[in-house]
Write an enzyme that holds these catalytic residues in place. Structure first.
Site, PDB file in Angstrom:
ATOM      1  N   GLY A  66       0.786  -1.238   0.000  1.00 21.40           N
ATOM      2  CA  GLY A  66       0.000   0.000   0.000  1.00 21.40           C
ATOM      3  C   GLY A  66       0.814   1.282   0.000  1.00 21.40           C
ATOM      4  N   SER A  67       2.039   1.246  -0.564  1.00 22.46           N
ATOM      5  CA  SER A  67       2.808   2.499  -0.559  1.00 22.46           C
ATOM      6  C   SER A  67       2.198   3.522  -1.523  1.00 22.46           C
ATOM      7  CB  SER A  67       4.282   2.244  -0.883  1.00 22.46           C
ATOM      8  OG  SER A  67       4.463   1.912  -2.232  1.00 22.46           O
ATOM      9  N   ASN A  68       1.594   3.061  -2.612  1.00 22.37           N
ATOM     10  CA  ASN A  68       0.899   4.010  -3.496  1.00 22.37           C
ATOM     11  C   ASN A  68      -0.336   4.590  -2.811  1.00 22.37           C
ATOM     12  OD1 ASN A  68       2.039   4.343  -6.350  1.00 22.37           O
ATOM     13  ND2 ASN A  68       2.263   2.146  -5.988  1.00 22.37           N
ATOM     14  N   MET A 104      -3.779  -6.868  -7.021  1.00 21.97           N
ATOM     15  CA  MET A 104      -3.134  -7.874  -7.864  1.00 21.97           C
ATOM     16  C   MET A 104      -4.115  -8.857  -8.487  1.00 21.97           C
ATOM     17  SD  MET A 104      -0.395  -6.525  -7.811  1.00 21.97           S
ATOM     18  CE  MET A 104       1.340  -6.698  -7.629  1.00 21.97           C
ATOM     19  N   ARG A 105      -5.185  -8.338  -9.029  1.00 19.95           N
ATOM     20  CA  ARG A 105      -6.168  -9.175  -9.708  1.00 19.95           C
ATOM     21  C   ARG A 105      -6.633  -8.467 -10.976  1.00 19.95           C
ATOM     22  NH1 ARG A 105      -8.309 -13.217  -6.710  1.00 19.95           N
ATOM     23  NH2 ARG A 105      -7.615 -13.177  -4.552  1.00 19.95           N
ATOM     24  N   ASN A 160      -5.399   2.488 -12.813  1.00 14.45           N
ATOM     25  CA  ASN A 160      -4.433   1.502 -12.317  1.00 14.45           C
ATOM     26  C   ASN A 160      -3.026   2.052 -12.497  1.00 14.45           C
ATOM     27  OD1 ASN A 160      -3.441  -1.119 -11.454  1.00 14.45           O
ATOM     28  ND2 ASN A 160      -2.915  -1.501 -13.597  1.00 14.45           N
ATOM     29  N   HIS A 212       0.870   0.720 -13.142  1.00 13.57           N
ATOM     30  CA  HIS A 212       1.613  -0.465 -13.561  1.00 13.57           C
ATOM     31  C   HIS A 212       3.106  -0.135 -13.606  1.00 13.57           C
ATOM     32  CE1 HIS A 212       2.312  -4.317 -15.418  1.00 13.57           C
ATOM     33  NE2 HIS A 212       3.119  -3.702 -16.262  1.00 13.57           N
ATOM     34  N   ASP A 246      -4.010  -4.680 -18.517  1.00 14.00           N
ATOM     35  CA  ASP A 246      -3.162  -3.481 -18.602  1.00 14.00           C
ATOM     36  C   ASP A 246      -3.199  -2.839 -19.998  1.00 14.00           C
ATOM     37  OD1 ASP A 246      -2.345  -3.840 -15.908  1.00 14.00           O
ATOM     38  OD2 ASP A 246      -0.770  -5.219 -16.525  1.00 14.00           O
TER      39      ASP A 246
HETATM   40  C1  GAR Z   1       3.504  -1.258  -7.343  1.00 14.35           C
HETATM   41  O1  GAR Z   1       4.809  -1.315  -7.839  1.00 14.35           O
HETATM   42  C2  GAR Z   1       2.503  -1.324  -8.466  1.00 14.35           C
HETATM   43  O2  GAR Z   1       2.929  -0.639  -9.622  1.00 14.35           O
HETATM   44  C3  GAR Z   1       2.423  -2.799  -8.719  1.00 14.35           C
HETATM   45  O3  GAR Z   1       2.442  -3.376  -7.446  1.00 14.35           O
HETATM   46  C4  GAR Z   1       3.161  -2.543  -6.566  1.00 14.35           C
HETATM   47  C5  GAR Z   1       2.293  -2.245  -5.371  1.00 14.35           C
HETATM   48  O4  GAR Z   1       3.040  -1.542  -4.410  1.00 14.35           O
HETATM   49  N1  GAR Z   1       1.233  -3.159  -9.441  1.00 14.35           N
HETATM   50  C6  GAR Z   1       1.199  -4.129 -10.327  1.00 14.35           C
HETATM   51  O5  GAR Z   1       2.149  -4.823 -10.607  1.00 14.35           O
HETATM   52  C7  GAR Z   1      -0.152  -4.341 -10.984  1.00 14.35           C
HETATM   53  N2  GAR Z   1      -0.033  -5.304 -12.048  1.00 14.35           N
HETATM   54  P1  GAR Z   1       2.302  -0.808  -3.218  1.00 14.35           P
HETATM   55  O6  GAR Z   1       1.347  -1.841  -2.599  1.00 14.35           O
HETATM   56  O7  GAR Z   1       3.402  -0.422  -2.269  1.00 14.35           O
HETATM   57  O8  GAR Z   1       1.560   0.385  -3.780  1.00 14.35           O
END
Ligand code: GAR
Length: 216
Positions: free
Chosen positions: A12-14, A90-91, A107, A109, A145
């Site tokens: 969840g850093s984003n 991640m789904r 989203n 990516h 994507d």
């Molecule tokens: C991020 O790097 C995001 O771009 C990626 O998962 C990570 C989640 O990090 N998403 C994907 O790969 C989607 N296909 P976070 O939980 O720290 O935000």
């Protein structure tokens, strides 16, 4: 004010970058709910720490993927969500949710789409040997994507990079461009024409590619 519904599966850093952007007054929005498919997700703690209701919804509790996404859409609608944010969810999102929020799901990516879609975008880039990669914020459609690209940031890939080192470099830009894309949406500056997103610009700085500093 724009109401966000965030879907996240892990760290969840984003999600945190979005919370911080709101708190800093950069992003004119609020988060109505965090929905996760993973009760152990650290994103749940981030929600709790910030007064955002976390809701665990697992596909295993539903007879089909479509019914799961219909239930997720209902929860989001019930809370008056305007924009759905996939922040490390991640789904592959299915039609009932996409139809309910057409061009209102974003989203992030960790690659420069259309290169390296799916899982492990950073690992794919390292293994392929590209010299540039980055991250992409896009609207979500039925494909993997494949939806219209809103904004991208490019970073160099070095020959001695690992998946981890490249992920770290890309993540810094994820945390910059995701709040920025949401801000553009909040300001009504994203116009989708076919698969092209036009960013109604106030200045040249709103160019769709954010490059790393030349001396970085
Ligand atoms: C991020 O790097 C995001 O771009 C990626 O998962 C990570 C989640 O990090 N998403 C994907 O790969 C989607 N296909 P976070 O939980 O720290 O935000």
């Amino acid at each position: 004010m724009l109401k966000l519904g965030v879907l996240a599966s892990g760290r969840g850093s984003n999600f945190q970058a979005i919370i911080d952007s709101i708190k800093a007054g950069y992003l004119p929005a609020s988060v109505s709910v965090l929905i996760t498919d993973n009760p152990g997700a650290y994103a749940v703690k981030r929600a709790e720490d910030n007064g955002i209701p976390p809701l665990v919804m697992s596909p295993s509790g539903y007879p089909s993927h479509d019914s799961y996404y219909a239930a997720v859409a209902d929860e989001l609608k019930r809370r008056g969500v305007d924009l759905v944010i996939l922040a490390g969810f991640m789904r592959v999102v299915r039609k009932p949710l996409i139809d309910a929020f057409r061009m209102r799901i974003m989203n992030i990516h960790p690659a420069l789409l259309p290169s390296f879609p799916g899982l492990h975008g950073q690992r794919q880039a390292v293994n392929y040997g590209v010299k540039l990669s980055g991250c992409t914020v896009h609207f979500v459609d039925e494909g993997m994507d494949t939806g219209p690209v809103i904004i991208q940031a490019a970073v160099p890939v070095y020959h001695d990079d690992t998946e981890e080192s490249l992920s770290e470099r890309i993540l810094k830009y994820e945390h910059r461009i995701f709040p920025y894309a949401i801000k553009l949406f909040a300001e009504g500056r994203l116009h989708v024409e076919g698969r092209v997103v036009k960013v109604l610009s106030h200045s040249k700085e709103d160019a769709v590619v954010v490059n790393p500093p030349l001396d970085g």
